[in-house]
Enzyme design. Sequence first.
Site, PDB file in Angstrom:
ATOM      1  N   ASN A 150       0.803  -1.222   0.000  1.00 48.29           N
ATOM      2  CA  ASN A 150       0.000   0.000   0.000  1.00 48.29           C
ATOM      3  C   ASN A 150       0.835   1.270   0.000  1.00 48.29           C
ATOM      4  O   ASN A 150       0.389   2.306  -0.460  1.00 48.29           O
ATOM      5  CB  ASN A 150      -0.969   0.006   1.195  1.00 48.29           C
ATOM      6  CG  ASN A 150      -0.352  -0.474   2.478  1.00 48.29           C
ATOM      7  OD1 ASN A 150       0.227  -1.552   2.538  1.00 48.29           O
ATOM      8  ND2 ASN A 150      -0.441   0.330   3.512  1.00 48.29           N
ATOM      9  N   GLN A 178      -4.854  -3.686  -2.380  1.00 52.69           N
ATOM     10  CA  GLN A 178      -4.288  -2.601  -3.198  1.00 52.69           C
ATOM     11  C   GLN A 178      -4.182  -2.956  -4.681  1.00 52.69           C
ATOM     12  O   GLN A 178      -3.657  -2.148  -5.460  1.00 52.69           O
ATOM     13  CB  GLN A 178      -2.922  -2.180  -2.658  1.00 52.69           C
ATOM     14  CG  GLN A 178      -2.999  -1.441  -1.329  1.00 52.69           C
ATOM     15  CD  GLN A 178      -3.710  -0.087  -1.410  1.00 52.69           C
ATOM     16  OE1 GLN A 178      -3.885   0.482  -2.483  1.00 52.69           O
ATOM     17  NE2 GLN A 178      -4.125   0.435  -0.269  1.00 52.69           N
ATOM     18  N   SER A 198     -11.139  -4.892  -0.736  1.00 51.75           N
ATOM     19  CA  SER A 198     -11.904  -3.911   0.038  1.00 51.75           C
ATOM     20  C   SER A 198     -12.534  -2.910  -0.921  1.00 51.75           C
ATOM     21  O   SER A 198     -11.858  -2.368  -1.801  1.00 51.75           O
ATOM     22  CB  SER A 198     -10.946  -3.195   1.001  1.00 51.75           C
ATOM     23  OG  SER A 198     -11.612  -2.132   1.634  1.00 51.75           O
ATOM     24  N   THR A 236     -26.296  -9.860   9.854  1.00 49.59           N
ATOM     25  CA  THR A 236     -27.145  -9.445   8.728  1.00 49.59           C
ATOM     26  C   THR A 236     -26.291  -8.688   7.723  1.00 49.59           C
ATOM     27  O   THR A 236     -25.504  -7.811   8.099  1.00 49.59           O
ATOM     28  CB  THR A 236     -28.312  -8.558   9.244  1.00 49.59           C
ATOM     29  OG1 THR A 236     -29.035  -9.320  10.195  1.00 49.59           O
ATOM     30  CG2 THR A 236     -29.224  -8.138   8.103  1.00 49.59           C
ATOM     31  N   CYS A 324       3.435   9.855  13.288  1.00 48.95           N
ATOM     32  CA  CYS A 324       3.934  10.565  14.460  1.00 48.95           C
ATOM     33  C   CYS A 324       3.589   9.757  15.705  1.00 48.95           C
ATOM     34  O   CYS A 324       2.419   9.548  15.992  1.00 48.95           O
ATOM     35  CB  CYS A 324       3.261  11.922  14.527  1.00 48.95           C
ATOM     36  SG  CYS A 324       4.057  13.019  15.671  1.00 48.95           S
TER      37      CYS A 324
HETATM   38  N1  PLP Z   1      -4.753  -4.322   3.449  1.00 51.87           N
HETATM   39  C1  PLP Z   1      -4.162  -3.342   2.762  1.00 51.87           C
HETATM   40  C2  PLP Z   1      -2.991  -3.665   1.889  1.00 51.87           C
HETATM   41  C3  PLP Z   1      -4.625  -2.036   2.844  1.00 51.87           C
HETATM   42  O1  PLP Z   1      -4.019  -1.059   2.159  1.00 51.87           O
HETATM   43  C4  PLP Z   1      -5.732  -1.762   3.695  1.00 51.87           C
HETATM   44  C5  PLP Z   1      -6.220  -0.378   3.877  1.00 51.87           C
HETATM   45  O2  PLP Z   1      -5.442   0.559   3.795  1.00 51.87           O
HETATM   46  C6  PLP Z   1      -6.322  -2.831   4.382  1.00 51.87           C
HETATM   47  C7  PLP Z   1      -5.811  -4.095   4.244  1.00 51.87           C
HETATM   48  C8  PLP Z   1      -7.502  -2.621   5.285  1.00 51.87           C
HETATM   49  O3  PLP Z   1      -8.702  -2.502   4.535  1.00 51.87           O
HETATM   50  P1  PLP Z   1      -9.985  -1.779   5.168  1.00 51.87           P
HETATM   51  O4  PLP Z   1      -9.709  -0.311   5.169  1.00 51.87           O
HETATM   52  O5  PLP Z   1     -11.111  -2.146   4.235  1.00 51.87           O
HETATM   53  O6  PLP Z   1     -10.197  -2.343   6.516  1.00 51.87           O
END
Ligand code: PLP
Length: 386
Positions: A150, A178, A198, A236, A324
């Site tokens: 990410n 990602q 996601s 649900t 930070c």
């Molecule tokens: N995995 C990766 C590589 C991500 O970049 C993120 C979110 O930044 C997540 C998992 C978490 O996903 P969510 O925000 O849907 O919980």
Amino acid sequence: MDHIYLDNNATTRPAPEVVAAMHRCLDASWGNPSSAHAVGQAARHAVENARTQVASLLGARPREIIFTSGGTEADNLALRGLLATQPNKRHVVTTRVEHEAVLHTCAQLEREGYCVTYLDVDHEGRIQPDSVDAALGNDTALVSVMHANNETGVIFPIEQIAAMCDRRGVPLHVDAVQTAGKLPINVAGFPVSLLVISAHKMHGPKGVGAMYVRRGVRLARQVFGGHQERDIRSGTENVPGIVGLGAAAELACQLTDADRARIAGLRDRLETGLLAKIPFARVNGDRSQRTGNTTNIGFETLEAEAVVLTLSEKGICVSAGAACSSGSLEPSHVLKAMKIDPAYAHGGVRFSLSRYTTDADIDDALARIPPLLHRLHGLLPRAQPA
Ligand code: PLP
């Protein structure tokens, strides 16, 4: 003020088609999908339609898709769900640069007595596929590796890793949060056990995600309640969210190579433009194997948070690779794992584009960012001669 939004790895703007589909759903399919009557069945139909849309994006069968509340929940479920079905195995293999959803779950697993191997990355953020093979043992219950990072966008060779895990009979979980909607993914083409996406990273809504569970893979439920989602994830269903994810998946399926090339072209223009105009900038991460929308640029001696705030004041949205904590700026775990020179790691800033980024955005960013950062750089105290 018009914003230049270059923080799409944090979240993306919901596509108008997604918003429209969610509106329609809230109006017309507000029933409980578990209800037998017509109102409930309209909602059930909406959920199953979305399941088919997500399955098409990933090359899966609809029955192999489980909806969750997002990437974090799905990553937790993947790890714990696989471990619970193999009580005699206590070893997990992952990398040092995973998202916290995986790393913090692993830290908790260690506290519970599991042994976790964290694979190193090189200076460019890459892993050696052989290091996965070397880490596997008879006690290994699972391997968890992200598809792309990410912060840097660096892509891991998951097909190769999946083949290795398959040979050794170890399930592989891939966090593809990602890459879904950015790179083509076809789970039929390589033996991955679980893969997580996601919605809000691909122009869908927040708070909803999905997990591909390959047919035959055993996963123990972690939330107890009703029997939703094949008894793997009770609760649900978030019907409007799921419908939004389905609509986002359908749009992502329509993304062409030309669309991807356009985004990568804009990213490259931004990157080369910034490097040309800012002599104290350099790219963190392997430039040849990256998602086309991401660049992580280190600005020597600047603090990333100062860069983010300065740019934000002028309407430019980016994010810091440093957090930070207790008053001191620590480079992110990703840049630390890559052993980036601290002078650049503290100033590691992520720029991430989307299909809504325009040529004009990049022109504007290239006109506005360099003078701001030159000013910020000029403000720093110079080292005194000895
Ligand atoms: N995995 C990766 C590589 C991500 O970049 C993120 C979110 O930044 C997540 C998992 C978490 O996903 P969510 O925000 O849907 O919980």
